[in-house]
Design a protein around this motif. Structure first.
Motif, mmCIF file in Angstrom:
data_model
loop_
_atom_site.group_PDB
_atom_site.id
_atom_site.type_symbol
_atom_site.label_atom_id
_atom_site.label_comp_id
_atom_site.label_asym_id
_atom_site.label_seq_id
_atom_site.Cartn_x
_atom_site.Cartn_y
_atom_site.Cartn_z
ATOM 1 N N ASP A 79 0.815 -1.220 0.000
ATOM 2 C CA ASP A 79 0.000 0.000 0.000
ATOM 3 C C ASP A 79 0.850 1.272 0.000
ATOM 4 O O ASP A 79 0.333 2.374 0.154
ATOM 5 C CB ASP A 79 -0.965 0.008 1.183
ATOM 6 C CG ASP A 79 -0.268 0.033 2.537
ATOM 7 O OD1 ASP A 79 0.987 0.073 2.588
ATOM 8 O OD2 ASP A 79 -0.979 0.006 3.553
ATOM 9 N N GLY A 80 2.171 1.121 -0.166
ATOM 10 C CA GLY A 80 3.054 2.283 -0.243
ATOM 11 C C GLY A 80 3.638 2.747 1.072
ATOM 12 O O GLY A 80 4.441 3.685 1.098
ATOM 13 N N THR A 102 7.413 10.159 -5.384
ATOM 14 C CA THR A 102 6.547 11.089 -4.668
ATOM 15 C C THR A 102 5.653 10.335 -3.693
ATOM 16 O O THR A 102 5.433 9.124 -3.818
ATOM 17 C CB THR A 102 5.693 11.906 -5.655
ATOM 18 O OG1 THR A 102 4.926 11.011 -6.474
ATOM 19 C CG2 THR A 102 6.574 12.790 -6.531
ATOM 20 N N PHE A 103 5.126 11.094 -2.730
ATOM 21 C CA PHE A 103 4.319 10.536 -1.646
ATOM 22 C C PHE A 103 2.988 11.248 -1.567
ATOM 23 O O PHE A 103 2.881 12.426 -1.930
ATOM 24 C CB PHE A 103 5.076 10.677 -0.319
ATOM 25 C CG PHE A 103 6.319 9.837 -0.254
ATOM 26 C CD1 PHE A 103 6.310 8.617 0.393
ATOM 27 C CD2 PHE A 103 7.499 10.246 -0.874
ATOM 28 C CE1 PHE A 103 7.447 7.825 0.430
ATOM 29 C CE2 PHE A 103 8.628 9.463 -0.843
ATOM 30 C CZ PHE A 103 8.610 8.249 -0.185
ATOM 31 N N ASP A 104 1.986 10.549 -1.051
ATOM 32 C CA ASP A 104 0.678 11.170 -0.852
ATOM 33 C C ASP A 104 0.646 11.884 0.499
ATOM 34 O O ASP A 104 1.645 11.900 1.237
ATOM 35 C CB ASP A 104 -0.450 10.140 -0.996
ATOM 36 C CG ASP A 104 -0.459 9.055 0.073
ATOM 37 O OD1 ASP A 104 0.164 9.227 1.151
ATOM 38 O OD2 ASP A 104 -1.113 8.020 -0.157
ATOM 39 N N ALA A 105 -0.502 12.443 0.835
ATOM 40 C CA ALA A 105 -0.646 13.209 2.071
ATOM 41 C C ALA A 105 -0.463 12.352 3.321
ATOM 42 O O ALA A 105 -0.127 12.878 4.384
ATOM 43 C CB ALA A 105 -2.027 13.883 2.110
ATOM 44 N N MET A 111 1.873 4.699 -5.416
ATOM 45 C CA MET A 111 2.113 3.446 -6.122
ATOM 46 C C MET A 111 1.658 3.521 -7.577
ATOM 47 O O MET A 111 2.288 2.937 -8.459
ATOM 48 C CB MET A 111 1.442 2.284 -5.399
ATOM 49 C CG MET A 111 1.978 2.046 -3.987
ATOM 50 S SD MET A 111 3.725 1.664 -3.927
ATOM 51 C CE MET A 111 3.668 -0.089 -4.239
ATOM 52 N N SER A 112 0.603 4.259 -7.865
ATOM 53 C CA SER A 112 0.117 4.349 -9.243
ATOM 54 C C SER A 112 1.145 5.007 -10.164
ATOM 55 O O SER A 112 1.133 4.779 -11.376
ATOM 56 C CB SER A 112 -1.204 5.119 -9.298
ATOM 57 O OG SER A 112 -1.018 6.455 -8.858
#
Length: 136
Positions: A79-80, A102-105, A111-112
């Motif tokens: 799930d990253g 890059t990373f999400d919040a 992952m996409s």
């Protein structure tokens, strides 16, 4: 041996296989523990059902003790999440960001954008690995 333990006799070959696969991950890409483990055949004498359940955890154990030339930072959870046990999550993130990941919040790898498709099927076969589940 607890259910979560890889038999000692199987460790060297399994760990070497995990590390060889991890070395194939290109900069700026990631490949989760479970995807690595899914390419490694079940060690002889081990229950295939137990192997399916535990293999991602065992890949994580291998990455926790990998040699310095293995790009451990390119192996997150599916799930990253950055969950490397024996190393610093901050260092893992720093290394990934230096490669353009890059990373999400929530602090998870996007992952996409960064999931590697995996080794070429011919490379996998020539090195004794299984095709990835999506290639079977």
């Amino acid at each position: 041996m607890s259910p979560a333990s890889l038999p000692r006799a199987a460790e060297p070959a399994f760990y070497a296989a995990v590390w060889l696969l991890a070395k194939q991950i290109p900069p700026g890409k990631v490949f989760p523990y479970g995807r690595i483990a899914a390419c490694i055949p079940c060690p002889e004498g081990l229950s295939p059902d137990l192997y399916r359940v535990q293999r991602a955890r065992w890949a994580g154990q291998a990455m926790a003790v990998c040699p310095d030339d293995v790009p451990w930072h390119r192996v997150p959870a599916a799930d990253g999440r950055l969950i490397i046990v024996a190393r610093s999550r901050e260092e893992q993130r720093r290394r990934l960001e230096a490669e353009g990941v890059t990373f999400d919040a929530r602090g998870r790898v996007r992952m996409s954008l960064h999931l590697w498709e995996g080794p070429d099927p011919q490379w996998l076969e020539s090195h004794g690995f299984l095709p990835q589940p999506n290639q079977r």
